[in-house]
Design a protein around this motif. Sequence first.
Motif, PDB file in Angstrom:
ATOM      1  N   ASN A 697     -32.011  -0.986  16.755  1.00 23.83           N
ATOM      2  CA  ASN A 697     -33.111  -1.311  15.834  1.00 23.83           C
ATOM      3  C   ASN A 697     -32.852  -1.810  14.553  1.00 23.83           C
ATOM      4  O   ASN A 697     -32.408  -1.107  13.793  1.00 23.83           O
ATOM      5  N   ALA A 698     -33.484  -3.331  14.313  1.00 24.94           N
ATOM      6  CA  ALA A 698     -33.329  -3.754  13.039  1.00 24.94           C
ATOM      7  C   ALA A 698     -34.357  -4.596  12.871  1.00 24.94           C
ATOM      8  O   ALA A 698     -34.406  -5.867  12.622  1.00 24.94           O
ATOM      9  N   PRO A 699     -35.664  -3.796  12.784  1.00 26.37           N
ATOM     10  CA  PRO A 699     -36.840  -4.360  12.785  1.00 26.37           C
ATOM     11  C   PRO A 699     -37.153  -5.727  11.522  1.00 26.37           C
ATOM     12  O   PRO A 699     -38.004  -6.637  11.563  1.00 26.37           O
ATOM     13  N   HIS A 700     -36.473  -5.680  10.489  1.00 27.23           N
ATOM     14  CA  HIS A 700     -36.718  -6.515   9.354  1.00 27.23           C
ATOM     15  C   HIS A 700     -35.478  -7.587   9.411  1.00 27.23           C
ATOM     16  O   HIS A 700     -35.417  -8.166   8.291  1.00 27.23           O
ATOM     17  N   ASN A 701     -34.808  -7.773  10.616  1.00 29.64           N
ATOM     18  CA  ASN A 701     -33.724  -8.624  10.609  1.00 29.64           C
ATOM     19  C   ASN A 701     -34.449 -10.240  10.471  1.00 29.64           C
ATOM     20  O   ASN A 701     -35.407 -10.380  11.189  1.00 29.64           O
ATOM     21  N   ASN A 702     -33.856 -10.962   9.826  1.00 29.64           N
ATOM     22  CA  ASN A 702     -34.033 -12.203  10.029  1.00 29.64           C
ATOM     23  C   ASN A 702     -33.056 -13.132   9.210  1.00 29.64           C
ATOM     24  O   ASN A 702     -31.878 -12.532   8.971  1.00 29.64           O
ATOM     25  N   ALA A 703     -33.259 -14.524   9.149  1.00 31.56           N
ATOM     26  CA  ALA A 703     -32.210 -15.191   8.318  1.00 31.56           C
ATOM     27  C   ALA A 703     -31.607 -14.836   7.044  1.00 31.56           C
ATOM     28  O   ALA A 703     -30.377 -14.918   6.822  1.00 31.56           O
ATOM     29  N   GLU A 704     -32.546 -14.322   6.509  1.00 35.28           N
ATOM     30  CA  GLU A 704     -32.318 -14.142   5.030  1.00 35.28           C
ATOM     31  C   GLU A 704     -31.543 -12.639   4.972  1.00 35.28           C
ATOM     32  O   GLU A 704     -30.732 -12.371   4.228  1.00 35.28           O
ATOM     33  N   ASN A 705     -32.126 -11.675   5.759  1.00 30.28           N
ATOM     34  CA  ASN A 705     -31.921 -10.415   5.784  1.00 30.28           C
ATOM     35  C   ASN A 705     -30.562  -9.989   6.757  1.00 30.28           C
ATOM     36  O   ASN A 705     -30.591  -9.587   7.822  1.00 30.28           O
ATOM     37  N   ARG A 706     -29.486 -10.485   6.029  1.00 32.41           N
ATOM     38  CA  ARG A 706     -28.146 -10.188   6.821  1.00 32.41           C
ATOM     39  C   ARG A 706     -27.153  -9.051   6.609  1.00 32.41           C
ATOM     40  O   ARG A 706     -26.252  -8.702   7.280  1.00 32.41           O
ATOM     41  N   PHE A 707     -27.928  -8.329   5.436  1.00 31.14           N
ATOM     42  CA  PHE A 707     -26.887  -7.148   4.965  1.00 31.14           C
ATOM     43  C   PHE A 707     -27.585  -5.921   5.420  1.00 31.14           C
ATOM     44  O   PHE A 707     -28.916  -5.781   5.341  1.00 31.14           O
ATOM     45  N   ILE A 708     -26.884  -4.880   5.700  1.00 26.59           N
ATOM     46  CA  ILE A 708     -27.137  -3.515   5.936  1.00 26.59           C
ATOM     47  C   ILE A 708     -27.545  -2.881   4.681  1.00 26.59           C
ATOM     48  O   ILE A 708     -26.667  -2.546   4.017  1.00 26.59           O
ATOM     49  N   LYS A 709     -28.532  -2.158   4.654  1.00 23.00           N
ATOM     50  CA  LYS A 709     -29.180  -1.517   3.505  1.00 23.00           C
ATOM     51  C   LYS A 709     -28.888  -0.117   4.030  1.00 23.00           C
ATOM     52  O   LYS A 709     -28.493   0.862   2.961  1.00 23.00           O
ATOM     53  N   ARG A 710     -29.303   0.363   5.161  1.00 25.38           N
ATOM     54  CA  ARG A 710     -29.117   1.698   5.638  1.00 25.38           C
ATOM     55  C   ARG A 710     -29.083   1.991   7.027  1.00 25.38           C
ATOM     56  O   ARG A 710     -29.788   1.063   7.607  1.00 25.38           O
ATOM     57  N   VAL A 711     -28.206   2.724   7.583  1.00 23.60           N
ATOM     58  CA  VAL A 711     -28.206   2.896   8.836  1.00 23.60           C
ATOM     59  C   VAL A 711     -28.724   4.594   9.304  1.00 23.60           C
ATOM     60  O   VAL A 711     -28.280   5.264   8.276  1.00 23.60           O
ATOM     61  N   GLU A 712     -29.388   4.661  10.461  1.00 29.18           N
ATOM     62  CA  GLU A 712     -29.887   6.067  10.551  1.00 29.18           C
ATOM     63  C   GLU A 712     -29.182   6.358  11.926  1.00 29.18           C
ATOM     64  O   GLU A 712     -29.772   5.524  13.012  1.00 29.18           O
ATOM     65  N   LEU A 713     -28.622   7.398  12.295  1.00 31.73           N
ATOM     66  CA  LEU A 713     -28.135   7.909  13.516  1.00 31.73           C
ATOM     67  C   LEU A 713     -28.461   9.336  13.741  1.00 31.73           C
ATOM     68  O   LEU A 713     -28.159  10.133  12.883  1.00 31.73           O
ATOM     69  N   GLU A 730     -23.215   8.346  25.330  1.00 26.30           N
ATOM     70  CA  GLU A 730     -24.007   9.403  25.732  1.00 26.30           C
ATOM     71  C   GLU A 730     -25.272   9.066  25.489  1.00 26.30           C
ATOM     72  O   GLU A 730     -26.566   9.588  25.873  1.00 26.30           O
ATOM     73  N   GLY A 731     -25.626   7.657  25.060  1.00 28.48           N
ATOM     74  CA  GLY A 731     -27.073   7.113  24.757  1.00 28.48           C
ATOM     75  C   GLY A 731     -27.394   7.375  23.489  1.00 28.48           C
ATOM     76  O   GLY A 731     -27.326   8.692  22.975  1.00 28.48           O
ATOM     77  N   ILE A 732     -28.104   6.504  22.857  1.00 31.18           N
ATOM     78  CA  ILE A 732     -28.162   6.589  21.331  1.00 31.18           C
ATOM     79  C   ILE A 732     -29.135   5.401  20.752  1.00 31.18           C
ATOM     80  O   ILE A 732     -29.043   4.466  21.256  1.00 31.18           O
TER      81      ILE A 732
END
Length: 762
Positions: A697-713, A730-732
């Motif tokens: 899930n990367a809901p704010h993804n678009n042409a400008e937002n190519r950088f990862i600010k935070r990942v939650e696992l 394992e499914g995640i």
Amino acid sequence: MKKIVILCLLLSTFQSYAQIVGKIADPVEWVNPLMGTQSKHALSNGNVYPAIALPWGMNFWTPQTGKMGDGWVYSYESDKINGFRQIHQPSPWIGDYGQFSIMPVTGKPLFHEEERASWFSHKAETLKPYYYSVYLAEHDVLAEITPTERAAMFRFTFPENENSFVVIDALDMGSYVQIIPSEKKIIGYSTKNSGGVPDNFKNYFVILFDKPFTYHATFDNQKLRINQLENREAHTGAVIGFSTTKGEKVIARVASSFISHEQAELNLKELGTDDFNQVKQNGKEAWNKVLKAIEVEGGTVDQTRTFYSCLYRSLLFPRKLYEIDVRGNIVHYSPYNGKVLPGRMYTDTGFWDTFRSLFPFLNLVFPSVNAEIQEGLVNSYLESGFLPEWASPGHRNSMIGNNSASVVADAYLKGIRGYDIDRLWEAVVHGTKNVNPKSAATGRIGHEYYNKMGYIPYNVGINENAARTLEYAYNDWCIYELGKKLKRPAAEIEVYAKRSQNYRNLFDPETKLMRGRNEDGSFQAPFNPFKWGDAFTEGNSWHYTWSVFHDVQGLIGLMGGKRTFNQMLDSVFNLPPLFDESYYGFVIHEIREMQIMNMGNYAHGNQPIQHMTYLYNYSGEPWKAQYWVREVMNRLYWPTPDGYCGDEDNGQTSAWYVFSALGFYPVCPGTDQYVVGSPLFKKATIHLENGKNVVINAPHNNAENRFIKRVELKGETYTKNYLKHTELMEGITIEIEMDDAPNKQRGTKDSDFPYSYSNKIK
């Protein structure tokens, strides 16, 4: 005025959102089989043909615009079609085998390919993976094809004409045809090939029509022989004819076998009693089943088309070379010894290309398919004494390396089972100290030098010596890791661990690049890091220096640390596209493709450097990986006839895009890790064969937002620059917050970096 401005803004917003694609019901309808077909010898935009086929099918079909024997069988810029060809060609550089063609004509029984050819327009052409149709203007015929794995159905809609014909061309190099009017049938075989076949090789075909023949003839290369029912020549074929009414549809059922005519008849039963539309629907469902393994949402129309077009290309090769006999047993004609033997066989892939991401892709998404491929590798070894490195259909003397070790190791280390791994262990070890006398690219050229000195010298007459050394070192690491998993004795496998460090022997501390080295220990001189070929393979030192997949930290140490390493990575993009083509004597297409892409010396159109953008994850600047991976996806892939930036190469270049669009990539097959990049879609779901799902899930993804600010696992902040295969299986659900500015604090600690062998031995 304000209302007009607001209305314009609303329209603009609507148009922007109208380009965003939601959940897709029929992913096959987003595939463009023409992507990459606008290619030629001097410049590749994919070097592919539109493959009308089922996933991994034994036979493909394609319209033919090129001349007989031309590897560029279909070119988007052509305007004439001379036949519809059963094709097995994995690459124009490798060529085809067992091909034959079918062509409807009217007026006269024209059989020469130039004479029977018809003008056509792409505006009157429909292409789907499971269906092809085109209007042949010269003959006023609509031709349609829909395939199964080993058979196909043709539907020809003829005009009113007393002289309607179908030409079957079995091509040259020795062919045979027999017309059987009482059964409305033609049988024959083609032996045409480009190498890699035993002496008894034949592709037997059967063609069954639903309309009686009122005309029949055979031909050789020069003459039509009216009323002759059988012919065996260097180049032969058949012409059958009938009178047709306006709009009359003639059906031809076609199948082939590498075993016998009787087996071809069995393969014809794949069509069953289904009519054309049902076979077409079956094909559509078969493609949707595999394409739905990955669902992407929230991308633009072009991104979605590109993704599913690349996914389609990732599901074609290697192809099945096995058949089902009359007793229901799986059997195959061996392209290695010419015998019909039990068990599976796959072919038409070059591991130099596909070990990098195509096989890791299968291990993640379609492990059951790769289990069958591994079974086929066991058979390849038993039948020839070697694992293939480039198979089409048997061993081909092409490219370098011993990358079958990677393909075998990655599959087993990723948990794939159901085949004789002990026999494959024997095979990979055998390949480290032998060369196939019949195909020098199989096994290891220069193993005597490599095993004794730790590198293949530049001055002993073995070309591409530095590239071979680097790949053998990685291959040895793969063997070492596989040996550990198989609990082989330490005394047996430690030699491979030691040899995995042989890449160090080619590192030149002066230039901080890999460099050919002479037998006396001196580096090659003069040295031009922009020289393609010579010590390297279809690339230069700037491209091959990064081929230390298993020990990037070791390479960073040789370069003097992370800062210098990052500067060297930056230089690949900052340098102008300089090159030295003197080794070849002309500008090969791979050089030209690098030159014109406006990305410096980065050469994504060929395989050696395709992982390089991800290496910033090992050196504390992961945001640069995110930037450049997105640049490559945005600029070098399009769902158009010129949609690739070089050879597609049996799914490898496509699988790079599939992985990268998901947000991660297998830099080092054989590890448990995928290195993080920049996901392209707002949401992607991988439906694993074990019933589990991987959701990105990367809901704010678009042409400008190519950088990862935070990942939650698993509900916690995740800072690693890699994902683990075992956790994915394992499914995640992976939650990714994207931004338009790089987060220069995330993923910068040594503990966040992906695997490197040097870190394991500290």
